[in-house]
Design an enzyme around this catalytic site. Structure first.
Site, PDB file in Angstrom:
ATOM      1  N   TYR A  78      -8.953  59.084  31.751  1.00  0.00           N
ATOM      2  CA  TYR A  78      -9.421  58.623  30.442  1.00  0.00           C
ATOM      3  C   TYR A  78      -9.574  57.106  30.408  1.00  0.00           C
ATOM      4  O   TYR A  78     -10.409  56.564  29.687  1.00  0.00           O
ATOM      5  CB  TYR A  78      -8.448  59.050  29.344  1.00  0.00           C
ATOM      6  CG  TYR A  78      -8.539  60.508  28.964  1.00  0.00           C
ATOM      7  CD1 TYR A  78      -9.725  61.044  28.468  1.00  0.00           C
ATOM      8  CD2 TYR A  78      -7.439  61.346  29.097  1.00  0.00           C
ATOM      9  CE1 TYR A  78      -9.808  62.380  28.116  1.00  0.00           C
ATOM     10  CE2 TYR A  78      -7.512  62.687  28.748  1.00  0.00           C
ATOM     11  CZ  TYR A  78      -8.700  63.198  28.247  1.00  0.00           C
ATOM     12  OH  TYR A  78      -8.787  64.517  27.898  1.00  0.00           O
TER      13      TYR A  78
ATOM     14  N   THR B 202     -27.274  34.399  22.111  1.00  0.00           N
ATOM     15  CA  THR B 202     -26.990  34.004  23.494  1.00  0.00           C
ATOM     16  C   THR B 202     -25.701  33.204  23.642  1.00  0.00           C
ATOM     17  O   THR B 202     -25.285  32.911  24.758  1.00  0.00           O
ATOM     18  CB  THR B 202     -28.152  33.163  24.062  1.00  0.00           C
ATOM     19  OG1 THR B 202     -28.244  31.934  23.320  1.00  0.00           O
ATOM     20  CG2 THR B 202     -29.467  33.919  23.953  1.00  0.00           C
TER      21      THR B 202
ATOM     22  N   CYS C 129     -13.210  72.293  43.390  1.00  0.00           N
ATOM     23  CA  CYS C 129     -11.825  71.918  43.671  1.00  0.00           C
ATOM     24  C   CYS C 129     -10.859  72.725  42.808  1.00  0.00           C
ATOM     25  O   CYS C 129     -10.629  73.900  43.065  1.00  0.00           O
ATOM     26  CB  CYS C 129     -11.644  70.410  43.501  1.00  0.00           C
ATOM     27  SG  CYS C 129     -10.093  69.790  44.205  1.00  0.00           S
TER      28      CYS C 129
ATOM     29  N   HIS D 257     -15.412  68.553  47.360  1.00  0.00           N
ATOM     30  CA  HIS D 257     -16.176  67.918  46.278  1.00  0.00           C
ATOM     31  C   HIS D 257     -17.602  67.636  46.768  1.00  0.00           C
ATOM     32  O   HIS D 257     -17.867  66.564  47.322  1.00  0.00           O
ATOM     33  CB  HIS D 257     -15.513  66.604  45.861  1.00  0.00           C
ATOM     34  CG  HIS D 257     -14.254  66.761  45.083  1.00  0.00           C
ATOM     35  ND1 HIS D 257     -14.206  66.652  43.713  1.00  0.00           N
ATOM     36  CD2 HIS D 257     -12.987  67.036  45.478  1.00  0.00           C
ATOM     37  CE1 HIS D 257     -12.967  66.843  43.292  1.00  0.00           C
ATOM     38  NE2 HIS D 257     -12.204  67.079  44.351  1.00  0.00           N
TER      39      HIS D 257
ATOM     40  N   GLU E 188     -20.167  66.805  45.159  1.00  0.00           N
ATOM     41  CA  GLU E 188     -20.871  65.790  44.364  1.00  0.00           C
ATOM     42  C   GLU E 188     -20.874  64.414  45.014  1.00  0.00           C
ATOM     43  O   GLU E 188     -21.795  63.618  44.796  1.00  0.00           O
ATOM     44  CB  GLU E 188     -20.257  65.696  42.961  1.00  0.00           C
ATOM     45  CG  GLU E 188     -18.853  65.113  42.881  1.00  0.00           C
ATOM     46  CD  GLU E 188     -17.734  66.132  43.030  1.00  0.00           C
ATOM     47  OE1 GLU E 188     -16.593  65.825  42.634  1.00  0.00           O
ATOM     48  OE2 GLU E 188     -17.995  67.234  43.563  1.00  0.00           O
TER      49      GLU E 188
END
Length: 530
Positions: A54, A186, A378, A504, A506
Protein backbone atom coordinates in the site's frame (compact mmCIF):
# COMPACT_ATOMS: atom_id res chain seq x y z
CA UNK A 1 34.61 6.74 -19.43
CA UNK A 2 30.96 6.16 -18.56
CA UNK A 3 28.34 8.55 -19.91
CA UNK A 4 25.66 9.31 -17.33
CA UNK A 5 22.27 11.00 -17.44
CA UNK A 6 21.38 11.84 -13.83
CA UNK A 7 17.72 12.65 -13.25
CA UNK A 8 16.45 14.49 -10.18
CA UNK A 9 12.92 15.39 -9.16
CA UNK A 10 11.36 18.50 -7.72
CA UNK A 11 8.15 19.94 -6.24
CA UNK A 12 6.63 16.58 -5.27
CA UNK A 13 7.09 12.85 -5.74
CA UNK A 14 4.88 10.49 -7.70
CA UNK A 15 4.57 12.61 -10.84
CA UNK A 16 6.04 10.07 -13.26
CA UNK A 17 9.78 10.68 -13.05
CA UNK A 18 10.37 6.96 -13.59
CA UNK A 19 8.35 7.03 -16.82
CA UNK A 20 10.36 10.03 -18.01
CA UNK A 21 13.60 8.17 -17.30
CA UNK A 22 12.31 5.06 -19.08
CA UNK A 23 11.24 7.24 -22.02
CA UNK A 24 14.71 8.79 -22.26
CA UNK A 25 16.06 5.25 -22.37
CA UNK A 26 13.65 4.35 -25.18
CA UNK A 27 14.73 7.44 -27.14
CA UNK A 28 18.38 6.39 -26.89
CA UNK A 29 17.59 2.74 -27.68
CA UNK A 30 15.76 3.91 -30.82
CA UNK A 31 19.14 5.22 -31.98
CA UNK A 32 20.79 1.83 -31.55
CA UNK A 33 22.59 2.71 -28.31
CA UNK A 34 23.07 0.30 -25.42
CA UNK A 35 21.41 1.77 -22.34
CA UNK A 36 21.40 0.83 -18.67
CA UNK A 37 19.22 2.35 -15.95
CA UNK A 38 19.78 2.66 -12.20
CA UNK A 39 17.15 3.65 -9.63
CA UNK A 40 18.34 5.17 -6.36
CA UNK A 41 15.90 4.89 -3.45
CA UNK A 42 17.03 6.93 -0.42
CA UNK A 43 15.14 4.87 2.15
CA UNK A 44 17.06 2.89 4.78
CA UNK A 45 15.48 -0.43 3.78
CA UNK A 46 18.03 -2.69 2.11
CA UNK A 47 15.51 -3.50 -0.61
CA UNK A 48 11.78 -3.26 -1.32
CA UNK A 49 11.03 -6.86 -0.39
CA UNK A 50 9.57 -6.27 3.07
CA UNK A 51 7.75 -3.03 2.32
CA UNK A 52 3.98 -2.60 2.54
CA UNK A 53 2.46 -2.72 -0.99
CA UNK A 54 0.00 0.00 0.00
CA UNK A 55 2.92 2.34 0.69
CA UNK A 56 5.38 1.25 -1.97
CA UNK A 57 3.39 -0.46 -4.70
CA UNK A 58 4.65 -3.50 -6.54
CA UNK A 59 7.91 -5.24 -5.70
CA UNK A 60 9.57 -5.82 -9.07
CA UNK A 61 11.72 -8.97 -9.17
CA UNK A 62 14.83 -8.99 -11.34
CA UNK A 63 16.23 -12.05 -13.09
CA UNK A 64 18.89 -12.48 -10.39
CA UNK A 65 16.43 -12.29 -7.51
CA UNK A 66 16.50 -8.63 -6.60
CA UNK A 67 13.37 -7.28 -4.90
CA UNK A 68 13.32 -3.78 -6.32
CA UNK A 69 11.36 -0.61 -6.93
CA UNK A 70 8.57 -0.77 -9.51
CA UNK A 71 10.41 1.79 -11.68
CA UNK A 72 12.77 -1.01 -12.73
CA UNK A 73 9.73 -2.58 -14.36
CA UNK A 74 9.23 0.59 -16.41
CA UNK A 75 12.90 0.51 -17.38
CA UNK A 76 12.77 -3.13 -18.47
CA UNK A 77 9.58 -2.70 -20.48
CA UNK A 78 10.70 0.48 -22.25
CA UNK A 79 14.30 -0.58 -22.86
CA UNK A 80 13.49 -4.26 -23.56
CA UNK A 81 16.35 -5.40 -21.32
CA UNK A 82 16.80 -7.52 -18.21
CA UNK A 83 18.22 -5.55 -15.31
CA UNK A 84 20.11 -6.81 -12.28
CA UNK A 85 19.50 -6.21 -8.60
CA UNK A 86 22.54 -3.93 -8.69
CA UNK A 87 20.36 -1.53 -10.71
CA UNK A 88 18.44 -0.58 -7.56
CA UNK A 89 20.57 1.24 -4.99
CA UNK A 90 19.18 2.09 -1.54
CA UNK A 91 20.55 3.98 1.44
CA UNK A 92 20.24 0.75 3.39
CA UNK A 93 22.60 -1.04 0.99
CA UNK A 94 25.09 1.82 1.06
CA UNK A 95 25.25 2.19 4.84
CA UNK A 96 25.33 -1.58 5.36
CA UNK A 97 28.27 -1.94 2.98
CA UNK A 98 30.18 0.97 4.53
CA UNK A 99 29.69 -0.41 8.05
CA UNK A 100 30.76 -3.92 6.96
CA UNK A 101 33.89 -2.48 5.34
CA UNK A 102 34.69 -0.58 8.52
CA UNK A 103 34.29 -3.75 10.59
CA UNK A 104 36.67 -5.59 8.26
CA UNK A 105 39.24 -2.82 8.64
CA UNK A 106 39.16 -1.80 4.98
CA UNK A 107 39.29 1.89 5.86
CA UNK A 108 42.61 1.39 7.68
CA UNK A 109 41.66 3.23 10.83
CA UNK A 110 40.13 6.27 9.16
CA UNK A 111 37.23 8.12 10.73
CA UNK A 112 34.37 6.88 8.55
CA UNK A 113 32.21 9.79 7.40
CA UNK A 114 29.37 10.68 5.06
CA UNK A 115 31.92 12.38 2.83
CA UNK A 116 33.98 10.73 1.41
CA UNK A 117 33.16 7.16 2.46
CA UNK A 118 29.40 7.03 1.88
CA UNK A 119 29.56 9.17 -1.26
CA UNK A 120 32.46 7.09 -2.61
CA UNK A 121 30.39 3.92 -2.18
CA UNK A 122 27.48 5.53 -4.05
CA UNK A 123 29.77 6.59 -6.89
CA UNK A 124 31.42 3.18 -7.03
CA UNK A 125 28.06 1.46 -7.51
CA UNK A 126 26.91 3.88 -10.20
CA UNK A 127 30.15 3.60 -12.18
CA UNK A 128 30.16 -0.18 -11.77
CA UNK A 129 26.61 -0.40 -13.16
CA UNK A 130 27.56 1.74 -16.15
CA UNK A 131 30.29 -0.60 -17.37
CA UNK A 132 29.83 -1.87 -20.92
CA UNK A 133 26.98 0.51 -21.86
CA UNK A 134 26.93 3.55 -24.13
CA UNK A 135 24.78 5.48 -21.65
CA UNK A 136 23.56 4.85 -18.10
CA UNK A 137 20.48 6.58 -16.70
CA UNK A 138 20.50 7.32 -12.97
CA UNK A 139 17.22 8.28 -11.31
CA UNK A 140 17.53 9.73 -7.82
CA UNK A 141 14.25 8.91 -6.10
CA UNK A 142 12.33 11.37 -3.98
CA UNK A 143 12.29 15.15 -4.17
CA UNK A 144 15.14 17.65 -3.99
CA UNK A 145 15.21 18.96 -0.43
CA UNK A 146 14.53 15.61 1.24
CA UNK A 147 17.09 15.01 3.99
CA UNK A 148 17.72 11.42 2.89
CA UNK A 149 18.68 12.56 -0.63
CA UNK A 150 21.67 14.62 0.48
CA UNK A 151 24.48 12.03 0.15
CA UNK A 152 23.18 10.99 -3.27
CA UNK A 153 23.03 14.57 -4.54
CA UNK A 154 26.55 15.14 -3.24
CA UNK A 155 27.75 11.97 -5.00
CA UNK A 156 26.03 13.15 -8.19
CA UNK A 157 27.73 16.55 -7.88
CA UNK A 158 31.11 14.86 -7.51
CA UNK A 159 30.46 12.65 -10.55
CA UNK A 160 29.60 15.75 -12.56
CA UNK A 161 32.92 17.29 -11.54
CA UNK A 162 34.95 14.13 -12.18
CA UNK A 163 33.37 13.11 -15.50
CA UNK A 164 32.70 16.59 -16.88
CA UNK A 165 30.98 16.57 -20.28
CA UNK A 166 30.12 12.88 -19.89
CA UNK A 167 27.41 13.73 -17.33
CA UNK A 168 24.05 15.35 -18.10
CA UNK A 169 21.74 16.54 -15.31
CA UNK A 170 18.01 16.57 -16.04
CA UNK A 171 15.52 17.92 -13.52
CA UNK A 172 11.91 16.70 -13.65
CA UNK A 173 9.33 18.78 -11.80
CA UNK A 174 5.58 19.27 -11.70
CA UNK A 175 4.06 22.56 -12.82
CA UNK A 176 0.47 22.86 -11.58
CA UNK A 177 -2.31 24.41 -13.65
CA UNK A 178 -4.45 26.83 -11.67
CA UNK A 179 -7.87 26.05 -13.11
CA UNK A 180 -9.52 29.24 -11.84
CA UNK A 181 -7.28 31.40 -14.03
CA UNK A 182 -6.03 28.79 -16.51
CA UNK A 183 -2.48 29.77 -15.58
CA UNK A 184 0.53 27.50 -15.09
CA UNK A 185 2.33 28.21 -11.81
CA UNK A 186 6.07 27.83 -12.32
CA UNK A 187 7.20 29.15 -8.93
CA UNK A 188 7.43 25.70 -7.24
CA UNK A 189 9.66 24.48 -10.10
CA UNK A 190 11.82 27.59 -9.83
CA UNK A 191 12.30 26.95 -6.12
CA UNK A 192 13.17 23.28 -6.68
CA UNK A 193 15.87 24.23 -9.20
CA UNK A 194 17.20 26.85 -6.78
CA UNK A 195 17.37 24.15 -4.09
CA UNK A 196 19.20 21.82 -6.47
CA UNK A 197 21.74 24.54 -7.26
CA UNK A 198 22.37 24.97 -3.52
CA UNK A 199 23.80 21.43 -3.63
CA UNK A 200 26.12 22.38 -6.49
CA UNK A 201 24.09 20.91 -9.35
CA UNK A 202 22.98 23.05 -12.28
CA UNK A 203 20.54 21.12 -14.50
CA UNK A 204 21.42 20.94 -18.19
CA UNK A 205 17.78 20.35 -19.09
CA UNK A 206 14.37 20.49 -17.44
CA UNK A 207 11.43 18.18 -18.13
CA UNK A 208 8.21 19.87 -17.06
CA UNK A 209 5.49 17.49 -15.92
CA UNK A 210 2.05 18.99 -16.32
CA UNK A 211 -1.58 18.15 -16.78
CA UNK A 212 -1.75 19.87 -20.19
CA UNK A 213 0.85 21.12 -22.71
CA UNK A 214 2.64 24.10 -21.20
CA UNK A 215 2.58 27.50 -22.91
CA UNK A 216 5.53 29.40 -24.40
CA UNK A 217 5.47 32.16 -21.78
CA UNK A 218 5.81 29.63 -18.96
CA UNK A 219 8.76 28.04 -20.77
CA UNK A 220 10.44 31.46 -21.04
CA UNK A 221 9.92 32.05 -17.33
CA UNK A 222 11.35 28.62 -16.42
CA UNK A 223 14.35 29.20 -18.69
CA UNK A 224 15.08 32.54 -17.03
CA UNK A 225 14.88 31.38 -13.42
CA UNK A 226 16.28 27.87 -13.89
CA UNK A 227 19.24 29.18 -15.93
CA UNK A 228 18.46 26.65 -18.69
CA UNK A 229 18.11 27.51 -22.42
CA UNK A 230 14.56 27.35 -23.78
CA UNK A 231 15.60 24.64 -26.23
CA UNK A 232 16.62 22.46 -23.25
CA UNK A 233 13.18 22.61 -21.63
CA UNK A 234 10.85 19.74 -22.49
CA UNK A 235 7.26 18.99 -21.53
CA UNK A 236 5.84 15.61 -20.51
CA UNK A 237 2.13 16.33 -20.19
CA UNK A 238 -0.61 13.85 -19.32
CA UNK A 239 -1.51 11.48 -22.17
CA UNK A 240 -3.73 8.45 -22.71
CA UNK A 241 -0.86 5.99 -22.20
CA UNK A 242 2.66 6.21 -20.79
CA UNK A 243 3.96 4.48 -23.93
CA UNK A 244 3.33 7.72 -25.87
CA UNK A 245 5.78 9.73 -23.75
CA UNK A 246 8.98 8.75 -25.66
CA UNK A 247 7.46 9.97 -28.94
CA UNK A 248 6.33 13.27 -27.40
CA UNK A 249 9.78 13.96 -25.96
CA UNK A 250 11.39 12.87 -29.23
CA UNK A 251 9.24 15.32 -31.19
CA UNK A 252 10.36 18.10 -28.84
CA UNK A 253 14.00 17.35 -29.62
CA UNK A 254 15.17 15.60 -26.44
CA UNK A 255 16.91 12.83 -28.40
CA UNK A 256 18.88 15.29 -30.53
CA UNK A 257 19.77 17.34 -27.44
CA UNK A 258 21.21 14.31 -25.63
CA UNK A 259 23.06 13.12 -28.74
CA UNK A 260 24.78 16.50 -29.09
CA UNK A 261 25.40 17.03 -25.40
CA UNK A 262 26.97 13.59 -24.81
CA UNK A 263 28.71 13.48 -28.22
CA UNK A 264 26.90 10.28 -29.18
CA UNK A 265 26.68 8.86 -32.73
CA UNK A 266 24.03 10.76 -34.69
CA UNK A 267 21.53 8.21 -36.02
CA UNK A 268 17.93 8.43 -37.14
CA UNK A 269 15.65 6.96 -34.46
CA UNK A 270 13.65 3.83 -35.32
CA UNK A 271 10.19 3.65 -33.74
CA UNK A 272 8.30 1.42 -36.21
CA UNK A 273 7.51 -1.39 -33.74
CA UNK A 274 6.76 1.09 -30.95
CA UNK A 275 4.34 3.07 -33.12
CA UNK A 276 2.62 -0.10 -34.29
CA UNK A 277 2.12 -1.18 -30.67
CA UNK A 278 0.79 2.29 -29.81
CA UNK A 279 -1.74 2.30 -32.63
CA UNK A 280 -3.18 -1.04 -31.48
CA UNK A 281 -3.15 0.06 -27.86
CA UNK A 282 -4.95 3.32 -28.58
CA UNK A 283 -7.66 2.19 -31.01
CA UNK A 284 -8.61 -1.44 -30.27
CA UNK A 285 -11.45 -3.24 -32.01
CA UNK A 286 -12.54 -5.23 -28.97
CA UNK A 287 -13.18 -4.75 -25.26
CA UNK A 288 -12.60 -7.47 -22.65
CA UNK A 289 -13.85 -7.16 -19.07
CA UNK A 290 -11.17 -8.64 -16.79
CA UNK A 291 -11.85 -9.14 -13.08
CA UNK A 292 -8.74 -8.46 -10.99
CA UNK A 293 -9.28 -10.18 -7.64
CA UNK A 294 -6.85 -9.45 -4.82
CA UNK A 295 -6.32 -7.89 -1.44
CA UNK A 296 -4.41 -4.70 -2.36
CA UNK A 297 -6.71 -3.50 -5.15
CA UNK A 298 -7.18 -0.03 -3.62
CA UNK A 299 -3.68 0.66 -4.97
CA UNK A 300 -3.44 -0.77 -8.52
CA UNK A 301 0.31 0.01 -8.52
CA UNK A 302 0.64 -3.03 -6.23
CA UNK A 303 0.01 -5.09 -9.40
CA UNK A 304 1.57 -2.75 -11.96
CA UNK A 305 3.41 -5.35 -14.05
CA UNK A 306 0.27 -7.50 -14.35
CA UNK A 307 -1.71 -4.47 -15.53
CA UNK A 308 0.97 -3.71 -18.14
CA UNK A 309 1.21 -7.37 -19.20
CA UNK A 310 -2.53 -7.39 -19.91
CA UNK A 311 -2.15 -4.22 -21.98
CA UNK A 312 0.65 -5.82 -24.00
CA UNK A 313 -1.42 -8.94 -24.65
CA UNK A 314 -4.49 -6.87 -25.48
CA UNK A 315 -2.61 -4.79 -28.05
CA UNK A 316 -1.41 -7.96 -29.78
CA UNK A 317 -5.06 -9.06 -30.10
CA UNK A 318 -6.45 -5.64 -31.03
CA UNK A 319 -8.33 -5.63 -27.74
CA UNK A 320 -8.46 -3.44 -24.65
CA UNK A 321 -8.65 -5.18 -21.26
CA UNK A 322 -11.06 -3.17 -19.14
CA UNK A 323 -10.01 -3.96 -15.59
CA UNK A 324 -12.61 -4.50 -12.88
CA UNK A 325 -10.90 -4.35 -9.48
CA UNK A 326 -12.42 -6.84 -7.03
CA UNK A 327 -11.60 -6.47 -3.34
CA UNK A 328 -11.45 -10.03 -2.03
CA UNK A 329 -12.47 -8.85 1.45
CA UNK A 330 -15.74 -7.54 -0.02
CA UNK A 331 -16.30 -10.86 -1.82
CA UNK A 332 -16.07 -12.61 1.55
CA UNK A 333 -18.88 -10.40 2.81
CA UNK A 334 -21.05 -10.83 -0.29
CA UNK A 335 -20.04 -13.53 -2.81
CA UNK A 336 -23.04 -12.68 -5.00
CA UNK A 337 -21.31 -9.53 -6.25
CA UNK A 338 -19.31 -11.71 -8.65
CA UNK A 339 -22.44 -12.68 -10.58
CA UNK A 340 -23.37 -9.04 -11.14
CA UNK A 341 -20.06 -8.09 -12.75
CA UNK A 342 -20.49 -9.88 -16.11
CA UNK A 343 -16.79 -10.66 -16.43
CA UNK A 344 -15.11 -12.05 -19.55
CA UNK A 345 -12.02 -13.24 -17.63
CA UNK A 346 -10.71 -13.41 -14.08
CA UNK A 347 -7.18 -13.00 -12.73
CA UNK A 348 -6.50 -13.95 -9.11
CA UNK A 349 -3.53 -11.89 -8.05
CA UNK A 350 -0.42 -12.54 -5.93
CA UNK A 351 -0.39 -11.77 -2.23
CA UNK A 352 0.59 -12.88 1.26
CA UNK A 353 -1.27 -13.57 4.48
CA UNK A 354 -4.75 -14.64 5.51
CA UNK A 355 -6.79 -11.46 5.05
CA UNK A 356 -9.16 -11.70 2.09
CA UNK A 357 -8.07 -15.17 1.00
CA UNK A 358 -11.52 -16.75 1.29
CA UNK A 359 -12.78 -14.10 -1.12
CA UNK A 360 -10.00 -14.98 -3.55
CA UNK A 361 -10.92 -18.65 -3.27
CA UNK A 362 -14.54 -17.73 -4.03
CA UNK A 363 -13.39 -15.88 -7.18
CA UNK A 364 -11.58 -19.03 -8.29
CA UNK A 365 -14.63 -21.20 -7.60
CA UNK A 366 -16.78 -18.78 -9.58
CA UNK A 367 -14.40 -18.88 -12.56
CA UNK A 368 -14.22 -22.67 -12.47
CA UNK A 369 -17.95 -23.28 -12.12
CA UNK A 370 -19.10 -20.57 -14.55
CA UNK A 371 -16.47 -21.52 -17.17
CA UNK A 372 -14.94 -18.03 -17.14
CA UNK A 373 -11.36 -17.89 -18.50
CA UNK A 374 -9.06 -17.83 -15.47
CA UNK A 375 -5.44 -17.07 -14.65
CA UNK A 376 -3.93 -17.45 -11.17
CA UNK A 377 -0.51 -16.04 -10.38
CA UNK A 378 1.74 -17.26 -7.53
CA UNK A 379 -0.55 -17.03 -4.47
CA UNK A 380 -3.39 -17.26 -6.98
CA UNK A 381 -2.13 -20.69 -8.07
CA UNK A 382 -1.80 -21.90 -4.50
CA UNK A 383 -5.36 -20.82 -3.73
CA UNK A 384 -6.59 -22.52 -6.92
CA UNK A 385 -5.17 -25.76 -5.50
CA UNK A 386 -6.93 -25.09 -2.18
CA UNK A 387 -10.24 -24.40 -3.96
CA UNK A 388 -9.98 -27.61 -5.98
CA UNK A 389 -9.12 -29.64 -2.89
CA UNK A 390 -12.13 -28.32 -0.98
CA UNK A 391 -14.80 -28.22 -3.66
CA UNK A 392 -13.82 -31.03 -6.04
CA UNK A 393 -11.95 -33.49 -3.83
CA UNK A 394 -14.18 -32.73 -0.84
CA UNK A 395 -11.25 -32.26 1.55
CA UNK A 396 -12.95 -30.20 4.24
CA UNK A 397 -10.66 -27.59 5.78
CA UNK A 398 -7.99 -27.98 3.08
CA UNK A 399 -5.68 -24.99 3.10
CA UNK A 400 -2.16 -23.65 2.88
CA UNK A 401 -0.13 -23.88 6.07
CA UNK A 402 0.64 -20.18 5.55
CA UNK A 403 -3.03 -19.47 6.24
CA UNK A 404 -3.87 -22.29 8.65
CA UNK A 405 -0.90 -24.08 10.27
CA UNK A 406 -3.32 -26.64 11.79
CA UNK A 407 -5.20 -27.50 8.58
CA UNK A 408 -6.11 -31.21 8.34
CA UNK A 409 -5.21 -31.13 4.63
CA UNK A 410 -2.06 -29.04 3.98
CA UNK A 411 -2.33 -29.10 0.18
CA UNK A 412 0.11 -26.15 0.08
CA UNK A 413 3.03 -26.07 2.50
CA UNK A 414 6.36 -24.38 3.15
CA UNK A 415 9.04 -25.32 0.62
CA UNK A 416 11.78 -27.49 2.21
CA UNK A 417 14.55 -24.93 1.66
CA UNK A 418 12.44 -22.32 3.48
CA UNK A 419 11.93 -24.28 6.69
CA UNK A 420 15.14 -23.17 8.38
CA UNK A 421 14.93 -19.56 7.21
CA UNK A 422 14.60 -17.09 10.09
CA UNK A 423 15.28 -13.83 8.22
CA UNK A 424 12.42 -12.12 6.42
CA UNK A 425 14.22 -9.92 3.90
CA UNK A 426 15.72 -11.35 0.71
CA UNK A 427 15.12 -14.94 1.79
CA UNK A 428 12.33 -16.16 -0.49
CA UNK A 429 12.70 -18.27 -3.62
CA UNK A 430 13.62 -15.40 -5.92
CA UNK A 431 14.52 -14.73 -9.55
CA UNK A 432 14.84 -16.87 -12.64
CA UNK A 433 14.16 -20.61 -12.55
CA UNK A 434 13.78 -23.03 -15.45
CA UNK A 435 10.41 -24.72 -15.89
CA UNK A 436 9.82 -27.88 -17.93
CA UNK A 437 6.54 -27.91 -19.86
CA UNK A 438 4.60 -31.18 -20.09
CA UNK A 439 3.84 -32.09 -23.75
CA UNK A 440 0.24 -32.21 -24.89
CA UNK A 441 -1.00 -29.65 -22.35
CA UNK A 442 -2.49 -26.18 -22.62
CA UNK A 443 0.82 -24.79 -21.33
CA UNK A 444 2.67 -26.60 -24.13
CA UNK A 445 0.36 -25.09 -26.75
CA UNK A 446 0.81 -21.62 -25.26
CA UNK A 447 4.60 -21.63 -24.98
CA UNK A 448 5.52 -23.85 -27.91
CA UNK A 449 8.78 -24.92 -26.25
CA UNK A 450 9.75 -27.60 -23.75
CA UNK A 451 11.65 -25.39 -21.28
CA UNK A 452 10.94 -21.80 -20.22
CA UNK A 453 12.63 -19.42 -17.79
CA UNK A 454 10.44 -17.35 -15.48
CA UNK A 455 10.87 -15.22 -12.36
CA UNK A 456 9.76 -16.33 -8.91
CA UNK A 457 8.94 -14.85 -5.52
CA UNK A 458 7.45 -17.30 -3.04
CA UNK A 459 8.02 -19.49 0.03
CA UNK A 460 5.22 -22.04 -0.28
CA UNK A 461 4.64 -24.86 -2.76
CA UNK A 462 2.05 -27.49 -3.68
CA UNK A 463 2.26 -30.52 -1.37
CA UNK A 464 3.18 -33.41 -3.68
CA UNK A 465 1.67 -36.03 -1.36
CA UNK A 466 -1.77 -34.88 -2.58
CA UNK A 467 -0.81 -35.06 -6.25
CA UNK A 468 -2.35 -38.52 -6.95
CA UNK A 469 -5.74 -37.28 -5.71
CA UNK A 470 -5.52 -34.13 -7.79
CA UNK A 471 -4.53 -36.06 -10.89
CA UNK A 472 -7.32 -38.59 -10.44
CA UNK A 473 -9.87 -35.77 -10.15
CA UNK A 474 -8.67 -34.10 -13.36
CA UNK A 475 -6.23 -31.40 -12.25
CA UNK A 476 -3.20 -31.44 -14.56
CA UNK A 477 0.30 -30.34 -13.60
CA UNK A 478 1.63 -28.97 -16.88
CA UNK A 479 4.85 -27.35 -15.65
CA UNK A 480 7.59 -28.53 -13.26
CA UNK A 481 10.69 -26.86 -11.86
CA UNK A 482 13.56 -28.29 -13.84
CA UNK A 483 16.10 -28.67 -11.03
CA UNK A 484 13.75 -30.04 -8.33
CA UNK A 485 10.30 -31.60 -8.34
CA UNK A 486 8.04 -28.61 -7.72
CA UNK A 487 4.69 -27.75 -9.29
CA UNK A 488 4.97 -24.63 -11.47
CA UNK A 489 1.83 -24.71 -13.67
CA UNK A 490 -1.59 -26.28 -13.17
CA UNK A 491 -4.54 -26.40 -15.54
CA UNK A 492 -8.01 -27.88 -15.93
CA UNK A 493 -8.79 -29.66 -19.22
CA UNK A 494 -12.41 -29.26 -20.28
CA UNK A 495 -12.53 -25.67 -19.04
CA UNK A 496 -12.39 -22.89 -21.69
CA UNK A 497 -9.19 -21.60 -20.06
CA UNK A 498 -8.10 -22.40 -16.53
CA UNK A 499 -4.40 -22.09 -15.85
CA UNK A 500 -2.31 -20.92 -12.90
CA UNK A 501 1.41 -20.42 -12.41
CA UNK A 502 3.67 -20.47 -9.37
CA UNK A 503 6.00 -18.07 -11.18
CA UNK A 504 5.33 -14.43 -12.09
CA UNK A 505 4.95 -14.22 -15.89
CA UNK A 506 4.22 -10.49 -15.76
CA UNK A 507 7.82 -9.49 -15.04
CA UNK A 508 9.05 -10.57 -18.49
CA UNK A 509 6.22 -9.03 -20.52
CA UNK A 510 7.20 -6.39 -23.08
CA UNK A 511 5.10 -4.15 -25.37
CA UNK A 512 6.02 -6.15 -28.47
CA UNK A 513 6.51 -9.48 -26.62
CA UNK A 514 3.44 -10.33 -24.51
CA UNK A 515 3.66 -13.40 -22.29
CA UNK A 516 1.78 -16.50 -23.49
CA UNK A 517 -0.45 -17.01 -20.43
CA UNK A 518 -1.84 -13.46 -20.73
CA UNK A 519 -2.35 -13.85 -24.48
CA UNK A 520 -4.11 -17.15 -23.90
CA UNK A 521 -6.41 -15.65 -21.27
CA UNK A 522 -7.56 -12.80 -23.51
CA UNK A 523 -7.87 -15.06 -26.58
CA UNK A 524 -10.14 -17.39 -24.61
CA UNK A 525 -12.20 -14.43 -23.40
CA UNK A 526 -12.57 -13.10 -26.95
CA UNK A 527 -13.55 -16.53 -28.24
CA UNK A 528 -16.23 -16.84 -25.55
CA UNK A 529 -17.59 -13.36 -26.37
CA UNK A 530 -17.95 -14.24 -30.04
Amino acid sequence: MPKLIIVTGGVMSGVGKGVVVASIGRILRARGLSVNAVKIDPYINVDAGTMNPYAHGEVFVTYDGGETDLDLGHYERFLDVELSKRNNITSGQIYLTVIEKERRGEYLGQTVQLIPHVTDEIKRRIVEASGGYDVTLVEIGGTVGDYEQLPFLEAARQLGLELGEDVVFIHVAWVPLLKITGEFKTKPLQHSVAELRRYGIQPDAVVVRSEKPIDANSIKKIALFAHVPQWAIFNSYDVDTIYRVPLILEQQGLGDFLTRRLRLPSRSPEYRDWEEFLSKLSAPKYRISVGMCGKYVELPDAYLSIVEALKHAGAALDARPELVWINSVEVEKNPDILRKLDLDAIVVLPGFGKRGTEGMIECIRHARMEKIPFLGICFGMQLAVVEFARNVLGLKGANSTELDPETPHPVVHLAPEQREVDVLGGSMILGNREVEIVPGTLAASLYGVSVITERHRHRYEVNLSYLPKFTEAGLVVSGWRRDIKRVEIIELPGHPYFIATQFHPEFKSRPAKPRPVFLGLLKAALFAKR
